[in-house]
Design an enzyme around this catalytic site. Structure first.
Site, PDB file in Angstrom:
ATOM      1  N   HIS A   1      -3.291  88.555  -7.256  1.00  0.00           N
ATOM      2  CA  HIS A   1      -3.640  89.895  -7.721  1.00  0.00           C
ATOM      3  C   HIS A   1      -2.795  90.314  -8.921  1.00  0.00           C
ATOM      4  CE1 HIS A   1      -6.100  91.705  -4.196  1.00  0.00           C
ATOM      5  NE2 HIS A   1      -6.220  90.384  -4.203  1.00  0.00           N
TER       6      HIS A   1
ATOM      7  N   GLY B   1      -2.030  89.478 -16.531  1.00  0.00           N
ATOM      8  CA  GLY B   1      -1.192  88.287 -16.465  1.00  0.00           C
ATOM      9  C   GLY B   1      -0.079  88.402 -15.443  1.00  0.00           C
TER      10      GLY B   1
ATOM     11  N   ASP C   1       2.984  89.353 -14.654  1.00  0.00           N
ATOM     12  CA  ASP C   1       4.046  90.175 -15.221  1.00  0.00           C
ATOM     13  C   ASP C   1       4.661  91.149 -14.222  1.00  0.00           C
ATOM     14  OD1 ASP C   1       1.967  91.947 -14.897  1.00  0.00           O
ATOM     15  OD2 ASP C   1       2.086  92.800 -16.916  1.00  0.00           O
TER      16      ASP C   1
ATOM     17  N   GLU D   1      -1.069  99.920 -10.523  1.00  0.00           N
ATOM     18  CA  GLU D   1      -1.956  98.923  -9.910  1.00  0.00           C
ATOM     19  C   GLU D   1      -1.839  98.917  -8.387  1.00  0.00           C
ATOM     20  OE1 GLU D   1      -1.376  95.001 -11.531  1.00  0.00           O
ATOM     21  OE2 GLU D   1      -1.170  95.783 -13.564  1.00  0.00           O
TER      22      GLU D   1
ATOM     23  N   THR E   1      -6.196  76.356  12.185  1.00  0.00           N
ATOM     24  CA  THR E   1      -4.738  76.252  12.014  1.00  0.00           C
ATOM     25  C   THR E   1      -4.272  77.400  11.115  1.00  0.00           C
ATOM     26  OG1 THR E   1      -5.095  74.685  10.189  1.00  0.00           O
ATOM     27  CG2 THR E   1      -4.644  73.753  12.365  1.00  0.00           C
TER      28      THR E   1
ATOM     29  N   ASP F   1      -2.984  73.643   5.246  1.00  0.00           N
ATOM     30  CA  ASP F   1      -3.618  72.329   5.254  1.00  0.00           C
ATOM     31  C   ASP F   1      -5.032  72.451   4.689  1.00  0.00           C
ATOM     32  OD1 ASP F   1      -5.078  73.585   7.269  1.00  0.00           O
ATOM     33  OD2 ASP F   1      -4.021  72.569   8.890  1.00  0.00           O
TER      34      ASP F   1
END
Length: 318
Positions: free
Chosen positions: A63, A69, A71, A85, A234, A239
């Site tokens: 997110h 970017g 940051d 945000e 799991t 995995d």
């Protein structure tokens, strides 16, 4: 116990390029040589009491990087003058901020104003993946923290998006279809609230396994905010079982199930389902790519003192 098996699960080590753009492996070797070990210890402590923290960091990292970017703009608390945000709808269920705070506090004590919050998120996510049995991989560091965090900038692909819609979001960030399917494999750990997939229960989604539908319907009928594991096999182990689950029509989120059904992604899903090592190799590389999206380096941005707030401007500095 699941928690212990996740820790003891075989860990793979992948050697990745030492330099990516202006990021660099070992960036803090001379300025804060203990930086990565400090973050690792904080994450290990958190994981020992809550193994779901791995999924929390993966979601936080994604997110953050998909908005302005990587940051650390997602960490900024809202103020009366700015809706950050953090308050956007998709981010209201993000967890793990307290662990980032602990890591930052320890780093500030050891190396004041040296290690960025953006790098802490990246390192914490890497360490959480390894603790859950996923790949151990090197990540380049040297990110700087952003100076902007606005609610209106948040436009993330939702759980009900189509494969083509999701791919458009990923290609906009310079990632390809293989990397998209790989990174969605992070859903092998963690959980989702019922309200993220309630539209698959009423009316019943024919692409969902009937037994899974009955189980989810029973759980979600009690409370819309109830949670279920994204990997029903799991849940705390990193995995490739997620891919095997969606091949059996046991995907929880719409986008997860669509990966196994769409002609453009089905073969990638099948490949990862039958090759766990291949998935982990691909995941390590895709995470390094994710962590390089639109990063700030050099003198851009800042190194925050607190991850929750921008540094205060010094008087006379504009």
């Amino acid at each position: 116990m699941q928690m212990n098996s996740a820790v003891s699960f075989l860990i793979f080590f992948f050697v990745l390029p030492l330099v990516l753009a202006d990021l660099q492996v070992g960036f803090y070797d001379s300025t804060c040589p203990q930086a990565e070990s400090i973050v690792q210890q904080v994450v290990q402590n958190a994981f020992s009491t809550d193994p779901s923290i791995t999924a929390a960091f993966l979601r936080m990292h994604f997110h953050d990087c998909f908005v302005r970017g990587c940051d650390a703009s997602i960490l900024i608390d809202p103020t009366k003058n700015n809706s950050s945000e953090k308050v956007a709808g998709p981010n209201q269920t993000i967890r793990g901020y307290n662990v980032i705070d602990k890591a930052k506090k320890s780093l500030e004590a050891a190396c004041p104003l040296t290690v960025s919050c953006a790098d802490i998120i990246t390192l914490a996510t890497r360490d959480g993946v390894a603790l859950a049995g996923g790949p151990t991989y090197t990540v380049p560091t040297g990110r700087r923290d952003g100076l902007v965090s606005n609610l209106d900038d948040v436009n993330l692909p939702g759980p009900g998006i189509s494969v083509s819609g999701a791919l458009s979001s990923f290609t906009d960030k310079g990632m390809d279809i293989n990397q998209m399917v790989t990174l969605l494999g992070a859903h092998t750990v963690g959980f989702a609230h019922c309200f993220f997939f309630s539209d698959r229960l009423s009316p019943p989604d024919p692409s969902m396994d009937l037994n899974l539908f009955a189980k989810l319907n029973k759980t979600c009928a009690k409370k819309a905010s109830a949670t279920v594991f994204l990997d029903q096999s799991t849940a705390f182990t990193f995995d490739n079982q997620f891919y095997n689950q969606i091949l059996l029509k046991k995907g929880i989120l719409q986008i997860d199930q669509e990966l196994a059904l769409d002609n453009s992604t089905a073969s990638i899903v099948s490949g990862f389902a039958s090759n766990g090592i291949g998935f982990q190799d691909s995941f390590a590389k895709a995470m390094v790519k994710l962590g390089s999206i639109e990063v700030l380096v050099g003198n851009a941005g800042e190194i925050r003192k607190s991850c929750r707030a921008f540094n205060k401007k010094k008087k006379g500095v504009f």
